[in-house]
Design a protein around this motif. Structure first.
Motif, short mmCIF file in Angstrom:
data_model
loop_
_atom_site.label_atom_id
_atom_site.label_comp_id
_atom_site.label_asym_id
_atom_site.label_seq_id
_atom_site.Cartn_x
_atom_site.Cartn_y
_atom_site.Cartn_z
N HIS A 30 0.81 -1.22 0.00
CA HIS A 30 0.00 0.00 0.00
C HIS A 30 0.84 1.27 0.00
N TYR A 40 1.70 6.68 2.95
CA TYR A 40 0.56 5.78 3.09
C TYR A 40 -0.72 6.59 3.29
N ARG A 41 -1.82 6.10 2.70
CA ARG A 41 -3.13 6.72 2.93
C ARG A 41 -3.73 6.09 4.19
N ARG A 43 -6.76 5.56 5.01
CA ARG A 43 -7.84 4.60 4.75
C ARG A 43 -7.29 3.25 4.31
N ASP A 44 -6.13 3.21 3.62
CA ASP A 44 -5.50 1.94 3.26
C ASP A 44 -5.01 1.22 4.52
N GLU A 47 -7.95 -0.25 6.31
CA GLU A 47 -8.46 -1.43 5.61
C GLU A 47 -7.65 -2.68 5.97
N LYS A 62 -4.13 -7.66 -5.60
CA LYS A 62 -4.48 -6.34 -5.07
C LYS A 62 -3.39 -5.84 -4.18
#
Length: 62
Positions: A30, A40-41, A43-44, A47, A62
């Motif tokens: 990610h 890094y985001r 929300r990632d 998740e 993915k």
């Protein structure tokens, strides 16, 4: 959190300060590479952590 991207140190703190090797194994896919740094985001990160809590395996590719 109001920031769109977290640097690697901030991302470590965001997910609870796990060891570097574990962090890279779980979150390395990610990473967004800008220059010589990984970002890094949030929300990632959320998740992946949610997947760990509920035992969800990521789909291949993915």
């Amino acid at each position: 959190m109001s920031r769109a991207l977290l640097c690697e140190e901030e991302a470590h703190e965001y997910v609870g300060g796990m060891p570097d090797r574990t962090f890279k194994t779980l979150f390395g896919d990610h990473a967004i590479r800008l220059g010589k740094r990984n970002y890094y985001r949030p929300r990632d990160l959320d998740e992946v952590v949610t997947g760990l809590v509920y035992g969800v395996q990521p789909e291949a590719g993915k």
